[in-house]
Write a protein that holds these residues in place. Structure first.
Motif, PDB file in Angstrom:
ATOM      1  N   LYS A 129       0.838  -1.216   0.000  1.00  0.00           N
ATOM      2  CA  LYS A 129       0.000   0.000   0.000  1.00  0.00           C
ATOM      3  C   LYS A 129       0.865   1.255   0.000  1.00  0.00           C
ATOM      4  O   LYS A 129       0.399   2.348   0.324  1.00  0.00           O
ATOM      5  CB  LYS A 129      -0.908  -0.003   1.237  1.00  0.00           C
ATOM      6  N   HIS A 135      -6.354   8.629   3.293  1.00  0.00           N
ATOM      7  CA  HIS A 135      -7.825   8.505   3.236  1.00  0.00           C
ATOM      8  C   HIS A 135      -8.274   7.228   2.524  1.00  0.00           C
ATOM      9  O   HIS A 135      -9.437   6.855   2.585  1.00  0.00           O
ATOM     10  CB  HIS A 135      -8.453   9.739   2.581  1.00  0.00           C
ATOM     11  N   GLN A 136      -7.345   6.565   1.854  1.00  0.00           N
ATOM     12  CA  GLN A 136      -7.678   5.305   1.174  1.00  0.00           C
ATOM     13  C   GLN A 136      -7.459   4.092   2.076  1.00  0.00           C
ATOM     14  O   GLN A 136      -7.615   2.961   1.634  1.00  0.00           O
ATOM     15  CB  GLN A 136      -6.811   5.166  -0.083  1.00  0.00           C
ATOM     16  N   LEU A 137      -7.080   4.341   3.326  1.00  0.00           N
ATOM     17  CA  LEU A 137      -6.722   3.248   4.234  1.00  0.00           C
ATOM     18  C   LEU A 137      -7.737   3.104   5.357  1.00  0.00           C
ATOM     19  O   LEU A 137      -8.404   4.063   5.736  1.00  0.00           O
ATOM     20  CB  LEU A 137      -5.353   3.532   4.870  1.00  0.00           C
ATOM     21  N   SER A 138      -7.818   1.897   5.893  1.00  0.00           N
ATOM     22  CA  SER A 138      -8.599   1.674   7.117  1.00  0.00           C
ATOM     23  C   SER A 138      -7.846   2.280   8.301  1.00  0.00           C
ATOM     24  O   SER A 138      -6.659   2.623   8.192  1.00  0.00           O
ATOM     25  CB  SER A 138      -8.786   0.180   7.347  1.00  0.00           C
ATOM     26  N   GLY A 140      -6.799   0.741  10.954  1.00  0.00           N
ATOM     27  CA  GLY A 140      -5.682  -0.148  11.293  1.00  0.00           C
ATOM     28  C   GLY A 140      -4.482   0.085  10.397  1.00  0.00           C
ATOM     29  O   GLY A 140      -3.335   0.108  10.845  1.00  0.00           O
ATOM     30  N   GLU A 141      -4.767   0.298   9.124  1.00  0.00           N
ATOM     31  CA  GLU A 141      -3.673   0.532   8.169  1.00  0.00           C
ATOM     32  C   GLU A 141      -3.020   1.898   8.389  1.00  0.00           C
ATOM     33  O   GLU A 141      -1.801   2.048   8.235  1.00  0.00           O
ATOM     34  CB  GLU A 141      -4.204   0.428   6.746  1.00  0.00           C
ATOM     35  N   THR A 171      -8.747  -5.234  15.496  1.00  0.00           N
ATOM     36  CA  THR A 171      -7.692  -4.442  14.858  1.00  0.00           C
ATOM     37  C   THR A 171      -6.699  -3.974  15.916  1.00  0.00           C
ATOM     38  O   THR A 171      -5.486  -3.979  15.693  1.00  0.00           O
ATOM     39  CB  THR A 171      -8.300  -3.243  14.115  1.00  0.00           C
ATOM     40  N   LYS A 174      -4.283  -6.631  16.727  1.00  0.00           N
ATOM     41  CA  LYS A 174      -3.263  -6.798  15.678  1.00  0.00           C
ATOM     42  C   LYS A 174      -2.179  -5.742  15.812  1.00  0.00           C
ATOM     43  O   LYS A 174      -0.997  -6.014  15.590  1.00  0.00           O
ATOM     44  CB  LYS A 174      -3.905  -6.707  14.288  1.00  0.00           C
TER      45      LYS A 174
HETATM   46  P1  ADP Z   1      -7.640  -3.388   9.192  1.00  0.00           P
HETATM   47  O1  ADP Z   1      -8.084  -4.613   9.931  1.00  0.00           O
HETATM   48  O2  ADP Z   1      -6.212  -3.415   8.770  1.00  0.00           O
HETATM   49  O3  ADP Z   1      -8.003  -2.114   9.882  1.00  0.00           O
HETATM   50  P2  ADP Z   1     -10.059  -3.408   7.646  1.00  0.00           P
HETATM   51  O4  ADP Z   1     -10.531  -4.834   7.781  1.00  0.00           O
HETATM   52  O5  ADP Z   1     -10.699  -2.371   8.437  1.00  0.00           O
HETATM   53  O6  ADP Z   1      -8.460  -3.395   7.819  1.00  0.00           O
HETATM   54  O7  ADP Z   1     -10.140  -2.989   6.106  1.00  0.00           O
HETATM   55  C1  ADP Z   1      -9.968  -3.943   5.054  1.00  0.00           C
HETATM   56  C2  ADP Z   1      -9.723  -3.213   3.742  1.00  0.00           C
HETATM   57  O8  ADP Z   1     -10.753  -2.263   3.469  1.00  0.00           O
HETATM   58  C3  ADP Z   1      -8.438  -2.466   3.762  1.00  0.00           C
HETATM   59  O9  ADP Z   1      -7.497  -3.094   2.917  1.00  0.00           O
HETATM   60  C4  ADP Z   1      -8.720  -1.065   3.302  1.00  0.00           C
HETATM   61  O10 ADP Z   1      -7.998  -0.777   2.101  1.00  0.00           O
HETATM   62  C5  ADP Z   1     -10.210  -1.036   3.027  1.00  0.00           C
HETATM   63  N1  ADP Z   1     -10.811   0.077   3.806  1.00  0.00           N
HETATM   64  C6  ADP Z   1     -11.242   0.023   5.078  1.00  0.00           C
HETATM   65  N2  ADP Z   1     -11.731   1.202   5.486  1.00  0.00           N
HETATM   66  C7  ADP Z   1     -11.619   2.022   4.432  1.00  0.00           C
HETATM   67  C8  ADP Z   1     -11.964   3.388   4.196  1.00  0.00           C
HETATM   68  N3  ADP Z   1     -12.514   4.150   5.150  1.00  0.00           N
HETATM   69  N4  ADP Z   1     -11.695   3.912   3.003  1.00  0.00           N
HETATM   70  C9  ADP Z   1     -11.128   3.167   2.039  1.00  0.00           C
HETATM   71  N5  ADP Z   1     -10.791   1.879   2.185  1.00  0.00           N
HETATM   72  C10 ADP Z   1     -11.041   1.313   3.358  1.00  0.00           C
END
Ligand code: ADP
Ligand code: ADP
Length: 228
Positions: A129, A135-138, A140-141, A171, A174
């Protein structure tokens, strides 16, 4: 060794004085992982901030790996923060206009002896990633990215202020697991403020704060790894 002796920190706002740390003393060994528990307002963040050199104590001694941080002037303190300390917050504090890789690059640039950006991204499970924006990430990420940004500096001490506070239970576990792995892999001393009592059994040491004082400190002989 991370050592505090009779540490006092009082905040003044106008006429009102708040004793955030009253007289705190304890020692934690290097390369240990500890959680800091205690009710809201008990001084946990202040404790982390004086250890990390974000804030200075009014009295007392703070020693981190033979460095007497409490005697440092502003310039030495800045150097100390840059070289030895990594900070992680509940709110991630990523730069929204930069990608994951670029955010971690920021951490790398302020260190004299950084780890490789890609190695650290791989370590926290974010290499695929690298070119995404926050803003494209959760959540946790985003926190994994913030951990990578702190870790790339190759800090001796990682200070985490409610790192799982904005995450769901799974999360959060993790993230805790990742902090345990970092502690083992790099020998980084890790301190984690948390409200999650369940994290206590996963740490080497448990520090409990109560109204600005040390309530108790407990050594876990057999800490449990966080679930995957
Ligand atoms: P994590 O357990 O690492 O927090 P999630 O299970 O919440 O991950 O999210 C799984 C996938 O969904 C991630 O790979 C992420 O790219 C996508 N995702 C989650 N939340 C969002 C968001 N608000 N906007 C865009 N993508 C998201
Ligand atoms: P915790 O992290 O356990 O919630 P804090 O260390 O944030 O506790 O706060 C301890 C006490 O110090 C609280 O009463 C808080 O309101 C006060 N405090 C913390 N930071 C400041 C500040 N910058 N100015 C004034 N009071 C503060």
């Amino acid at each position: 060794m991370l050592s505090l002796k009779n540490v006092v920190k009082t905040y003044k706002s106008g006429e009102v004085e708040v004793a955030a740390l009253k007289n705190v003393s304890f020692d934690l060994p290097e390369k240990s992982i500890s959680v800091i528990l205690g009710p809201s307002g008990s001084g946990k963040s202040t404790l982390l901030n004086v250890i990390g050199g974000i804030d200075r104590p009014d009295h007392g001694m703070i020693k981190v790996m033979e460095r007497e941080v409490s005697s440092y002037k502003e310039k030495e303190l800045t150097e100390y923060r840059r070289e030895l300390i990594g900070f992680i917050f509940q709110s991630y504090n990523l730069i929204s206009t930069l990608t994951v890789g670029e955010n971690v690059e920021v951490g790398s640039e302020i260190s004299r002896d950084p780890l490789k950006v890609d190695e650290v991204l791989d370590r926290v499970g974010m290499l695929d990633k690298k070119h995404k924006f926050p803003h494209q990430l959760s959540g946790g990420e985003q926190q994994r990215t913030a951990i990578a940004r702190a870790l790339v500096k190759n800090p001796k001490v990682l200070l985490c202020d409610e790192p799982t506070g904005a995450l769901d239970e799974d999360t959060g576990k993790k993230i805790l697991r990742l902090l345990q792995e970092i502690n083992k892999r790099y020998g980084t001393t890790v301190l984690i403020i948390t409200h999650n009592q369940g994290f206590a059994e996963m740490a080497d040491w448990v520090v409990k704060m109560k109204s600005g004082g040390l309530d108790s400190i407990f050594h876990n002989e057999a800490p449990v790894p966080a679930e995957q």
